[in-house]
Design a protein around this motif. Sequence first.
Motif, PDB file in Angstrom:
ATOM      1  N   ILE A 159       0.842  -1.209   0.000  1.00  0.00           N
ATOM      2  CA  ILE A 159       0.000   0.000   0.000  1.00  0.00           C
ATOM      3  C   ILE A 159       0.870   1.249   0.000  1.00  0.00           C
ATOM      4  CG2 ILE A 159      -1.721   1.338   1.252  1.00  0.00           C
ATOM      5  CD1 ILE A 159      -2.903  -1.316   2.262  1.00  0.00           C
ATOM      6  N   SER A 160       1.814   1.321   0.936  1.00  0.00           N
ATOM      7  CA  SER A 160       2.663   2.525   1.024  1.00  0.00           C
ATOM      8  C   SER A 160       3.560   2.648  -0.200  1.00  0.00           C
ATOM      9  CB  SER A 160       3.504   2.485   2.299  1.00  0.00           C
ATOM     10  OG  SER A 160       4.349   1.342   2.311  1.00  0.00           O
ATOM     11  N   ARG A 161       4.038   1.530  -0.724  1.00  0.00           N
ATOM     12  CA  ARG A 161       4.882   1.576  -1.917  1.00  0.00           C
ATOM     13  C   ARG A 161       4.095   2.068  -3.130  1.00  0.00           C
ATOM     14  NH1 ARG A 161       6.956  -1.836   1.573  1.00  0.00           N
ATOM     15  NH2 ARG A 161       9.179  -2.348   1.596  1.00  0.00           N
ATOM     16  N   PHE A 162       2.861   1.624  -3.237  1.00  0.00           N
ATOM     17  CA  PHE A 162       2.019   2.079  -4.344  1.00  0.00           C
ATOM     18  C   PHE A 162       1.695   3.571  -4.214  1.00  0.00           C
ATOM     19  CE2 PHE A 162      -0.165  -2.049  -6.001  1.00  0.00           C
ATOM     20  CZ  PHE A 162       1.086  -2.609  -6.227  1.00  0.00           C
ATOM     21  N   VAL A 163       1.442   4.016  -2.993  1.00  0.00           N
ATOM     22  CA  VAL A 163       1.152   5.440  -2.765  1.00  0.00           C
ATOM     23  C   VAL A 163       2.358   6.282  -3.176  1.00  0.00           C
ATOM     24  CG1 VAL A 163       0.759   7.196  -0.987  1.00  0.00           C
ATOM     25  CG2 VAL A 163      -0.559   5.065  -0.961  1.00  0.00           C
ATOM     26  N   ASN A 164       3.550   5.891  -2.737  1.00  0.00           N
ATOM     27  CA  ASN A 164       4.754   6.648  -3.062  1.00  0.00           C
ATOM     28  C   ASN A 164       5.014   6.667  -4.564  1.00  0.00           C
ATOM     29  OD1 ASN A 164       5.230   7.213  -0.363  1.00  0.00           O
ATOM     30  ND2 ASN A 164       6.562   5.432  -0.070  1.00  0.00           N
ATOM     31  N   ARG A 165       4.822   5.531  -5.215  1.00  0.00           N
ATOM     32  CA  ARG A 165       5.059   5.477  -6.658  1.00  0.00           C
ATOM     33  C   ARG A 165       4.046   6.334  -7.402  1.00  0.00           C
ATOM     34  NH1 ARG A 165       8.162   6.014 -10.742  1.00  0.00           N
ATOM     35  NH2 ARG A 165       7.513   4.864 -12.608  1.00  0.00           N
ATOM     36  N   SER A 166       2.807   6.338  -6.960  1.00  0.00           N
ATOM     37  CA  SER A 166       1.784   7.174  -7.586  1.00  0.00           C
ATOM     38  C   SER A 166       2.148   8.656  -7.457  1.00  0.00           C
ATOM     39  CB  SER A 166       0.418   6.914  -6.953  1.00  0.00           C
ATOM     40  OG  SER A 166      -0.575   7.735  -7.518  1.00  0.00           O
ATOM     41  N   LEU A 167       2.665   9.062  -6.289  1.00  0.00           N
ATOM     42  CA  LEU A 167       3.085  10.455  -6.091  1.00  0.00           C
ATOM     43  C   LEU A 167       4.270  10.800  -6.977  1.00  0.00           C
ATOM     44  CD1 LEU A 167       2.744  10.671  -2.192  1.00  0.00           C
ATOM     45  CD2 LEU A 167       1.267  11.762  -3.908  1.00  0.00           C
ATOM     46  N   GLU A 168       5.204   9.846  -7.136  1.00  0.00           N
ATOM     47  CA  GLU A 168       6.358  10.071  -8.015  1.00  0.00           C
ATOM     48  C   GLU A 168       5.908  10.317  -9.453  1.00  0.00           C
ATOM     49  OE1 GLU A 168       8.929   6.740  -7.797  1.00  0.00           O
ATOM     50  OE2 GLU A 168       9.492   7.051  -5.696  1.00  0.00           O
ATOM     51  N   ILE A 169       4.979   9.489  -9.919  1.00  0.00           N
ATOM     52  CA  ILE A 169       4.489   9.640 -11.292  1.00  0.00           C
ATOM     53  C   ILE A 169       3.774  10.974 -11.459  1.00  0.00           C
ATOM     54  CG2 ILE A 169       2.861   8.721 -13.000  1.00  0.00           C
ATOM     55  CD1 ILE A 169       3.492   5.925 -11.918  1.00  0.00           C
ATOM     56  N   ASP A 170       2.990  11.340 -10.475  1.00  0.00           N
ATOM     57  CA  ASP A 170       2.252  12.603 -10.534  1.00  0.00           C
ATOM     58  C   ASP A 170       3.228  13.789 -10.621  1.00  0.00           C
ATOM     59  OD1 ASP A 170      -0.301  13.902 -10.534  1.00  0.00           O
ATOM     60  OD2 ASP A 170       0.106  14.578  -8.491  1.00  0.00           O
ATOM     61  N   ALA A 171       4.277  13.734  -9.827  1.00  0.00           N
ATOM     62  CA  ALA A 171       5.277  14.811  -9.859  1.00  0.00           C
ATOM     63  C   ALA A 171       5.993  14.855 -11.200  1.00  0.00           C
ATOM     64  CB  ALA A 171       6.277  14.611  -8.723  1.00  0.00           C
ATOM     65  N   LYS A 172       6.296  13.697 -11.740  1.00  0.00           N
ATOM     66  CA  LYS A 172       6.970  13.635 -13.034  1.00  0.00           C
ATOM     67  C   LYS A 172       6.105  14.199 -14.142  1.00  0.00           C
ATOM     68  CE  LYS A 172       9.573  10.127 -13.834  1.00  0.00           C
ATOM     69  NZ  LYS A 172      10.139   8.784 -14.163  1.00  0.00           N
ATOM     70  N   LEU A 173       4.815  13.905 -14.106  1.00  0.00           N
ATOM     71  CA  LEU A 173       3.900  14.418 -15.133  1.00  0.00           C
ATOM     72  C   LEU A 173       3.780  15.935 -15.057  1.00  0.00           C
ATOM     73  CD1 LEU A 173       1.087  11.702 -14.945  1.00  0.00           C
ATOM     74  CD2 LEU A 173       2.495  12.202 -16.953  1.00  0.00           C
ATOM     75  N   LYS A 174       3.824  16.483 -13.838  1.00  0.00           N
ATOM     76  CA  LYS A 174       3.686  17.924 -13.670  1.00  0.00           C
ATOM     77  C   LYS A 174       4.985  18.670 -13.993  1.00  0.00           C
ATOM     78  CE  LYS A 174       0.070  17.677 -10.126  1.00  0.00           C
ATOM     79  NZ  LYS A 174      -0.248  17.891  -8.687  1.00  0.00           N
TER      80      LYS A 174
END
Length: 389
Positions: A73-88
Amino acid sequence: MNYAYFLAELNHGGGFSNRDLLVLDEAHNAEETLMNFVQITLTDRTLEEVGIAERVPTSFDNEEYFEFAEDLISRFVNRSLEIDAKLKKDVHKADLALALMQAKQWLEQQIQRLELLHYSREDMRDEWVVERWRDRDGQGIRFKPVCVAGLAGDLLFGFTERVLMLSATILDPATFLRSLGVVSEQAEVIQVESDFPPENRPLYPRPVGKLTRHYLDASLPRLVAEIADLFESHPCDKGLIHAHSYRIASYIARNLPPRLASRLIAHYSPTGREAALERHLLSSEPTVLLTPSMTEGIDLVDDLARWQVICKIPYPYLGDPQVARRKEIDPAWYAWRACLTIVQAYGRSVRGPDDFAVTYVMDGDFELFVRRQERRLPEWFLAALQPSP
């Protein structure tokens, strides 16, 4: 809309506000669709594709797999935030941006499912089973709830004041309602008789022997011989053969006499299903559709099927740990699902009061099955049953 899309919009998309009325057609499928909706499938390949370093562990202890799921769960949350930051932050080519957005969407959906898994087990005390496999892409694991009675309220019924559920195969209201966590006092069951005359839809037992796993090899040659005889009895009529499994379908196709096999249209995987059905519908010849997976959802009206065969009593597959455990704790559910499938299969060929077709059941255990399940099988089904030859 279909159940899968509706559940996704309801619980992930946020596209619906509360409503006064929810209408569920083919409501006998609601439980199975909910099970499919909440189950979690994780593979080494998928984890790699979305940028997760962890891989599915190898273990014989299911509890280790549940701990692995919770840690993700925490790993997926962190990876989702990383992708979001990369897209922005960066401008990406269209195909890369799309891949990143798809990975983020998958991660967010899995986070919700993983949290539901944890909540369901820890707070609701629901039971889940684990399926494991290995293929050329690595390991895979699937978490499946044994039942969804405790989840249906939040995921399906919690958005509406009233629910109208429609189906020709409720059959056993108590078992049906229990499967969706509905207290009987909260529901009113309305049953109506069929207006399809029984003489238009006779149901003939033609026992060829037992078709359970231990007896199947001995009974298959007799099954093919009986089906060949029906081909001869219906030389100008389109037909439908419910094989129940790809193993039975393949045996029939390989061993049917060549003079009859030219009428046969079959498929040997789910991907060929629609093409086989379309060929049957469009052909002007008396084709016979051979399939293990069309017990419902198809409309073979009038001349599209004047006869059909149900090879085997369609009990749910006990090789699925979810099914095996459910039968263990609720035998009535297992019998109900078999009744449901056989009644649905029976209904494929007669689609209105003026339509007509004959159905043959080959399983040697069918008459015993009818006696045992008489209270579940609808009266209009039993009214069409003919004496065994």
